[in-house]
Write a protein that holds these residues in place. Structure first.
Motif, PDB file in Angstrom:
ATOM      1  N   SER A  76       0.795  -1.236   0.000  1.00 36.97           N
ATOM      2  CA  SER A  76       0.000   0.000   0.000  1.00 36.97           C
ATOM      3  C   SER A  76       0.826   1.283   0.000  1.00 36.97           C
ATOM      4  CB  SER A  76      -0.931   0.010   1.215  1.00 36.97           C
ATOM      5  OG  SER A  76      -0.169  -0.039   2.425  1.00 36.97           O
ATOM      6  N   ASP A  77       2.126   1.184   0.175  1.00 38.64           N
ATOM      7  CA  ASP A  77       3.013   2.356   0.174  1.00 38.64           C
ATOM      8  C   ASP A  77       2.679   3.275  -1.007  1.00 38.64           C
ATOM      9  OD1 ASP A  77       5.117   4.144  -0.030  1.00 38.64           O
ATOM     10  OD2 ASP A  77       6.673   2.657   0.273  1.00 38.64           O
ATOM     11  N   PRO A  78       2.394   4.568  -0.767  1.00 34.68           N
ATOM     12  CA  PRO A  78       2.064   5.470  -1.879  1.00 34.68           C
ATOM     13  C   PRO A  78       3.187   5.609  -2.904  1.00 34.68           C
ATOM     14  CG  PRO A  78       2.356   6.694   0.182  1.00 34.68           C
ATOM     15  CD  PRO A  78       2.274   5.241   0.547  1.00 34.68           C
ATOM     16  N   VAL A  79       4.429   5.480  -2.462  1.00 31.89           N
ATOM     17  CA  VAL A  79       5.554   5.523  -3.416  1.00 31.89           C
ATOM     18  C   VAL A  79       5.465   4.338  -4.361  1.00 31.89           C
ATOM     19  CG1 VAL A  79       8.050   5.428  -3.676  1.00 31.89           C
ATOM     20  CG2 VAL A  79       7.047   6.802  -1.840  1.00 31.89           C
ATOM     21  N   HIS A  80       5.182   3.163  -3.806  1.00 29.01           N
ATOM     22  CA  HIS A  80       5.051   1.969  -4.642  1.00 29.01           C
ATOM     23  C   HIS A  80       3.864   2.099  -5.589  1.00 29.01           C
ATOM     24  CE1 HIS A  80       7.378  -0.829  -1.660  1.00 29.01           C
ATOM     25  NE2 HIS A  80       8.122   0.142  -2.174  1.00 29.01           N
ATOM     26  N   ARG A  81       2.744   2.588  -5.101  1.00 22.39           N
ATOM     27  CA  ARG A  81       1.557   2.707  -5.953  1.00 22.39           C
ATOM     28  C   ARG A  81       1.800   3.691  -7.093  1.00 22.39           C
ATOM     29  NH1 ARG A  81      -1.363   4.141  -1.471  1.00 22.39           N
ATOM     30  NH2 ARG A  81      -2.574   5.637  -2.695  1.00 22.39           N
ATOM     31  N   SER A  83       4.605   4.196  -8.517  1.00 20.27           N
ATOM     32  CA  SER A  83       5.509   3.564  -9.489  1.00 20.27           C
ATOM     33  C   SER A  83       4.775   2.616 -10.426  1.00 20.27           C
ATOM     34  CB  SER A  83       6.626   2.811  -8.758  1.00 20.27           C
ATOM     35  OG  SER A  83       6.157   1.602  -8.204  1.00 20.27           O
ATOM     36  N   HIS A  84       3.533   2.265 -10.092  1.00 18.14           N
ATOM     37  CA  HIS A  84       2.758   1.363 -10.946  1.00 18.14           C
ATOM     38  C   HIS A  84       2.083   2.086 -12.103  1.00 18.14           C
ATOM     39  CE1 HIS A  84       2.256  -1.396  -7.159  1.00 18.14           C
ATOM     40  NE2 HIS A  84       3.496  -1.343  -7.610  1.00 18.14           N
ATOM     41  N   VAL A  85       2.117   3.412 -12.093  1.00 15.47           N
ATOM     42  CA  VAL A  85       1.431   4.165 -13.146  1.00 15.47           C
ATOM     43  C   VAL A  85       2.411   4.852 -14.084  1.00 15.47           C
ATOM     44  CG1 VAL A  85      -0.592   4.520 -11.682  1.00 15.47           C
ATOM     45  CG2 VAL A  85       1.200   6.276 -11.740  1.00 15.47           C
ATOM     46  N   THR A  86       3.701   4.505 -13.980  1.00 19.68           N
ATOM     47  CA  THR A  86       4.696   5.114 -14.861  1.00 19.68           C
ATOM     48  C   THR A  86       5.824   4.110 -15.095  1.00 19.68           C
ATOM     49  OG1 THR A  86       6.209   6.997 -15.153  1.00 19.68           O
ATOM     50  CG2 THR A  86       5.981   6.128 -12.926  1.00 19.68           C
ATOM     51  N   SER A  87       6.582   4.338 -16.151  1.00 19.76           N
ATOM     52  CA  SER A  87       7.725   3.474 -16.444  1.00 19.76           C
ATOM     53  C   SER A  87       9.048   4.223 -16.293  1.00 19.76           C
ATOM     54  CB  SER A  87       7.618   2.911 -17.872  1.00 19.76           C
ATOM     55  OG  SER A  87       7.585   3.966 -18.818  1.00 19.76           O
ATOM     56  N   VAL A  88       9.000   5.474 -15.860  1.00 20.45           N
ATOM     57  CA  VAL A  88      10.220   6.269 -15.693  1.00 20.45           C
ATOM     58  C   VAL A  88      10.325   6.753 -14.253  1.00 20.45           C
ATOM     59  CG1 VAL A  88      10.255   7.010 -18.096  1.00 20.45           C
ATOM     60  CG2 VAL A  88       9.059   8.396 -16.405  1.00 20.45           C
ATOM     61  N   SER A  93       8.071  14.162  -4.516  1.00 20.26           N
ATOM     62  CA  SER A  93       7.285  15.398  -4.435  1.00 20.26           C
ATOM     63  C   SER A  93       6.249  15.482  -5.550  1.00 20.26           C
ATOM     64  CB  SER A  93       8.211  16.613  -4.495  1.00 20.26           C
ATOM     65  OG  SER A  93       9.043  16.559  -5.649  1.00 20.26           O
ATOM     66  N   ASP A  94       6.394  14.648  -6.594  1.00 24.05           N
ATOM     67  CA  ASP A  94       5.438  14.637  -7.704  1.00 24.05           C
ATOM     68  C   ASP A  94       4.299  13.642  -7.498  1.00 24.05           C
ATOM     69  OD1 ASP A  94       6.911  16.532  -9.098  1.00 24.05           O
ATOM     70  OD2 ASP A  94       8.109  15.020 -10.150  1.00 24.05           O
ATOM     71  N   ILE A  95       4.369  12.845  -6.440  1.00 27.93           N
ATOM     72  CA  ILE A  95       3.365  11.793  -6.237  1.00 27.93           C
ATOM     73  C   ILE A  95       1.935  12.321  -6.178  1.00 27.93           C
ATOM     74  CG2 ILE A  95       2.550  10.044  -4.588  1.00 27.93           C
ATOM     75  CD1 ILE A  95       5.446   9.337  -4.044  1.00 27.93           C
ATOM     76  N   PRO A  96       1.659  13.469  -5.530  1.00 24.77           N
ATOM     77  CA  PRO A  96       0.275  13.955  -5.491  1.00 24.77           C
ATOM     78  C   PRO A  96      -0.324  14.205  -6.876  1.00 24.77           C
ATOM     79  CG  PRO A  96       1.586  15.061  -3.825  1.00 24.77           C
ATOM     80  CD  PRO A  96       2.548  14.294  -4.682  1.00 24.77           C
ATOM     81  N   GLN A  97       0.525  14.444  -7.874  1.00 29.77           N
ATOM     82  CA  GLN A  97       0.026  14.641  -9.241  1.00 29.77           C
ATOM     83  C   GLN A  97      -0.103  13.307  -9.985  1.00 29.77           C
ATOM     84  OE1 GLN A  97       2.739  16.963  -8.121  1.00 29.77           O
ATOM     85  NE2 GLN A  97       0.854  17.947  -7.406  1.00 29.77           N
ATOM     86  N   MET A  98       0.396  12.215  -9.401  1.00 26.97           N
ATOM     87  CA  MET A  98       0.391  10.921 -10.068  1.00 26.97           C
ATOM     88  C   MET A  98      -0.752  10.022  -9.601  1.00 26.97           C
ATOM     89  SD  MET A  98       4.516  10.229  -9.901  1.00 26.97           S
ATOM     90  CE  MET A  98       4.451   8.685 -10.825  1.00 26.97           C
ATOM     91  N   ILE A  99      -1.025  10.053  -8.296  1.00 23.04           N
ATOM     92  CA  ILE A  99      -2.106   9.231  -7.737  1.00 23.04           C
ATOM     93  C   ILE A  99      -2.870  10.047  -6.714  1.00 23.04           C
ATOM     94  CG2 ILE A  99      -0.874   7.035  -8.056  1.00 23.04           C
ATOM     95  CD1 ILE A  99      -0.198   7.115  -5.049  1.00 23.04           C
ATOM     96  N   ALA A 100      -4.089   9.618  -6.432  1.00 24.83           N
ATOM     97  CA  ALA A 100      -4.903  10.274  -5.405  1.00 24.83           C
ATOM     98  C   ALA A 100      -4.427   9.790  -4.037  1.00 24.83           C
ATOM     99  CB  ALA A 100      -6.376   9.940  -5.607  1.00 24.83           C
ATOM    100  N   LEU A 101      -3.998  10.719  -3.196  1.00 25.32           N
ATOM    101  CA  LEU A 101      -3.494  10.360  -1.877  1.00 25.32           C
ATOM    102  C   LEU A 101      -4.616  10.384  -0.844  1.00 25.32           C
ATOM    103  CD1 LEU A 101      -0.124  12.356  -1.782  1.00 25.32           C
ATOM    104  CD2 LEU A 101      -0.442   9.909  -2.165  1.00 25.32           C
TER     105      LEU A 101
END
Length: 249
Positions: A76-81, A83-88, A93-101
């Motif tokens: 469930s780690d947000p960093v891990h989640r 990483s599942h939506v990108t390949s790079v 600090s960009d995670i809030p723009q990548m997944i809903a926290l």
């Protein structure tokens, strides 16, 4: 030493490792060279309850690791989640723009910072048919990342995870059982590494577009990857191509 030379030097180092201790040592050294304090190379599983042996190498603070495992954050780690939506690679600090926290995610990130872990950079390692994984580098809270080092961190993370896969023998086929790469497949991968499309490669090599597609499909199957962009990483790690080859035109 330039980016490619440094990546190639690290590739040589990890290719020669035979134990997880040696790989962890190489990661610790390169993390320091890149301006980071912490590293973590791991499968995204509940490490204590994983059905099969899983990859995890890190130098995180003991208190953070205990909290992480006690709360079963491997999945469930947000960093891990993220990483599942990108390949790079991406900055935390960009995670809030990548997944809903969620509120829980914010609590986890805040607890990590309280344990001395600040911003970081994660390189996804998502291999079709295998458990998701990643390689992360991080700094103590309050210390900024050196932006100019992130391209090399991207390469280092990919090579490090591939080295770990080799050590843990995650592949279903032993390397000795893999079909040999043909010279034409190697040529196609080399031009992929140089940024060429399948159509452009067909024109360069003087073959049909469908032929290039077939060669790259077979190469992806050989390495067990789904995306053409990962072919270069695996071919470099294996030694089928080198950075010198890629830079030649």
């Amino acid at each position: 030493m330039g980016t490619f030379e440094r990546a190639e030097a690290f590739l040589r180092d990890v290719s020669a490792t035979s134990t997880e201790v040696e790989l962890a040592g190489a990661l610790s050294t390169v993390a320091c060279e890149l301006g980071f304090t912490f590293f973590a190379l791991t499968h995204h599983v509940d490490i204590r309850r994983a059905a099969q042996p899983a990859i995890r190498l890190h130098n995180y603070p003991d208190e953070w690791v205990a909290y992480y495992d006690d709360n079963r954050l491997g999945v469930s780690d947000p960093v891990h989640r993220a990483s599942h939506v990108t390949s790079v690679g991406f900055a935390w600090s960009d995670i809030p723009q990548m997944i809903a926290l969620t509120a829980r995610d914010h609590e986890i990130l805040a607890h990590g910072e309280a344990q001395g872990i600040g911003d970081g950079f994660t390189i996804p390692a998502n291999v079709p048919g295998e458990t998701h994984g990643s390689c992360s580098f991080a700094n103590p809270a309050g210390r900024r990342m050196r932006e100019e080092e992130l391209p090399i961190a991207q390469l280092v993370g990919a090579f490090a995870f591939e080295a770990a896969r080799r050590l843990w023998r995650v592949r279903t086929l032993d390397s000795a059982e893999q079909p040999k790469m043909t010279e034409r497949q190697r040529e196609c991968i080399l031009w992929v590494a140089r940024g060429k499309s399948d159509w452009e490669i067909s024109r360069i090599l003087g073959v049909q577009h469908e032929t290039v597609i077939r060669h790259l499909k077979l190469a992806r199957q050989r390495y067990g990857v789904g995306k053409r962009t990962m072919l270069a990483v695996h071919a470099l790690f294996e030694g089928s191509i080198s950075f010198t080859d890629v830079m030649k035109r």
